[in-house]
Structures are given as C-alpha cells and as structure tokens.
Write a protein that holds these residues in place. Sequence first.
Motif, PDB file in Angstrom:
ATOM      1  N   SER A 244       0.863  -1.189   0.000  1.00 34.88           N
ATOM      2  CA  SER A 244       0.000   0.000   0.000  1.00 34.88           C
ATOM      3  C   SER A 244       0.896   1.234   0.000  1.00 34.88           C
ATOM      4  O   SER A 244       1.984   1.224   0.586  1.00 34.88           O
ATOM      5  N   TYR A 245       0.422   2.285  -0.682  1.00 34.94           N
ATOM      6  CA  TYR A 245       1.242   3.497  -0.737  1.00 34.94           C
ATOM      7  C   TYR A 245       0.360   4.737  -0.821  1.00 34.94           C
ATOM      8  O   TYR A 245      -0.819   4.662  -1.181  1.00 34.94           O
ATOM      9  N   GLU A 246       0.972   5.863  -0.476  1.00 37.99           N
ATOM     10  CA  GLU A 246       0.286   7.154  -0.530  1.00 37.99           C
ATOM     11  C   GLU A 246       1.222   8.185  -1.143  1.00 37.99           C
ATOM     12  O   GLU A 246       2.431   8.168  -0.910  1.00 37.99           O
ATOM     13  N   ARG A 247       0.640   9.091  -1.915  1.00 30.89           N
ATOM     14  CA  ARG A 247       1.392  10.200  -2.490  1.00 30.89           C
ATOM     15  C   ARG A 247       0.929  11.504  -1.868  1.00 30.89           C
ATOM     16  O   ARG A 247      -0.247  11.671  -1.536  1.00 30.89           O
ATOM     17  N   ALA A 248       1.874  12.411  -1.681  1.00 32.43           N
ATOM     18  CA  ALA A 248       1.534  13.690  -1.063  1.00 32.43           C
ATOM     19  C   ALA A 248       2.423  14.776  -1.636  1.00 32.43           C
ATOM     20  O   ALA A 248       3.574  14.528  -2.038  1.00 32.43           O
TER      21      ALA A 248
ATOM     22  N   LEU B 148       6.269   9.873  -1.873  1.00 27.49           N
ATOM     23  CA  LEU B 148       5.507   8.624  -1.938  1.00 27.49           C
ATOM     24  C   LEU B 148       5.970   7.750  -0.771  1.00 27.49           C
ATOM     25  O   LEU B 148       7.168   7.462  -0.634  1.00 27.49           O
ATOM     26  N   THR B 149       5.033   7.359   0.082  1.00 26.70           N
ATOM     27  CA  THR B 149       5.323   6.505   1.235  1.00 26.70           C
ATOM     28  C   THR B 149       4.640   5.161   1.036  1.00 26.70           C
ATOM     29  O   THR B 149       3.461   5.111   0.672  1.00 26.70           O
ATOM     30  N   PHE B 150       5.351   4.081   1.281  1.00 30.79           N
ATOM     31  CA  PHE B 150       4.778   2.755   1.053  1.00 30.79           C
ATOM     32  C   PHE B 150       5.084   1.820   2.213  1.00 30.79           C
ATOM     33  O   PHE B 150       6.054   2.014   2.970  1.00 30.79           O
TER      34      PHE B 150
ATOM     35  N   THR C 257      10.258   5.543   1.942  1.00 28.56           N
ATOM     36  CA  THR C 257       9.799   6.823   1.417  1.00 28.56           C
ATOM     37  C   THR C 257      10.610   7.207   0.190  1.00 28.56           C
ATOM     38  O   THR C 257      11.842   7.050   0.177  1.00 28.56           O
TER      39      THR C 257
END
Length: 213
Positions: free
Chosen positions: A41-45, A54-56, A74
């Motif tokens: 799972s990852y998130e972009r900010a 991008l953190t995963f 990261t």
Amino acid sequence: MNLRLIDWIWHVRGTLPLAPAQSGDDALDRLAPLFGQPGTSYERASLDGAAQELTFTKKDQAAQDKMSVFDGGTLRIEAGADGAVLRYHLISRALLFCFLAPLLFLGIAQLTIVFDPHKNAPTEKAEKTKKADKKDEVVQLNPIDKALGAPAPEKPDKDDEDGGKGGSGKHGKKPATTPAYVFAGIFAALYLIGRILEDRLIRRLFRKTLAGE
C-alpha cells in the motif's frame, strides 16, 4: 545514542537525478507500478516547495515482487542544485535478521562451551596419572582364593585404560560448536552480499523505471 549511526544496517538510502525535462508528477507516475503489488500500500503527497513524496508499506509480499526485500520506505522528489532529484529511504527487516543471526549463533556456540558437561571432568593428564597409580598397585588375592589355587588377577589392557581405541575417553570429547559457527558464517556472508547487492539492484531498478525502460 544516535540511531542514524547504526540504522544503515537495515536502511538503504540513495539519490538519483531526474532527467532535465522530467517533472515530479511524471517521475512518481512511472514509479507507481512498482508499488501496485499484492500486499503493498502506498500514498502520495505534495510537500512544501513543490516537493512530492511517496510513502509505502509492504506486508506478506510475494517473492515475485521486485522490492520484496523491503518492508517500507519513502521516495521524495526534491529540487537539487542541478535539477530535480529522487531521494529514497527504504527499510528491510530481512537485512536486519541476516545481520543479527550470526550474533545469535555465536552466542549459542559460547553457551555450548560454558555448559559443556565434560568441562569440569578430570583432565586427561589427571586420568592417566590415576590409572598409572592403579596399574602400579600390587593386587593381592584373599586367603580363600589363594588356597583354592585361583590365578592372580590380570592387569587391565591399555585400550581399556584409555577408554577405547585411540585413547579418547568420554572426557576427551569437545562440545559440538561447529554447526553454530557454520551457520554464523553463512548468515554473515548473506548479509554482506545482500547489503551490497540490494543497494545496487534498487538503484538500477529506479533508474530504469524513471527512464521508461
């Protein structure tokens, strides 16, 4: 104690320059498929100063995953002196395990030596002295046996005195520490190879992905 002094053991960091015309959005778009794997799972900010991140995290990642050795990290696009750069910081519990495993097996080897049941047994020299004293003793028959004409007792054979063939009695055995040392060496080699190899592999993977190869 500053954790940064030792976290290089299981943390992989690096920097890659982006192509002159490549934007942060384009770079992360190209990298995103690497994190579309099962268990990831990852998130972009968007950060201040046009930086992007991008953190995963990974859980129960498959062996086919090109980044399966890493459990999280990261990726950040920042402005550098010569243009935008990708800075990555990745964490691997597998590398930490391979680093600690040799210490564990070395500890097991030391405990094997400390708790060796033959450690406090009489030394070989003391055993030989004791047997020599017994050998020199004159064996006397009791009067009844002598009256019946019984033969005098025979002296023990050398093989019997030494505890068997080769003179290595039970007190001459050493604790079996060899397997522990072998496993310690195997895991130490795995760590050294993995730490160097994974650093190069992930750098090459990011470089090829950013280039669209």
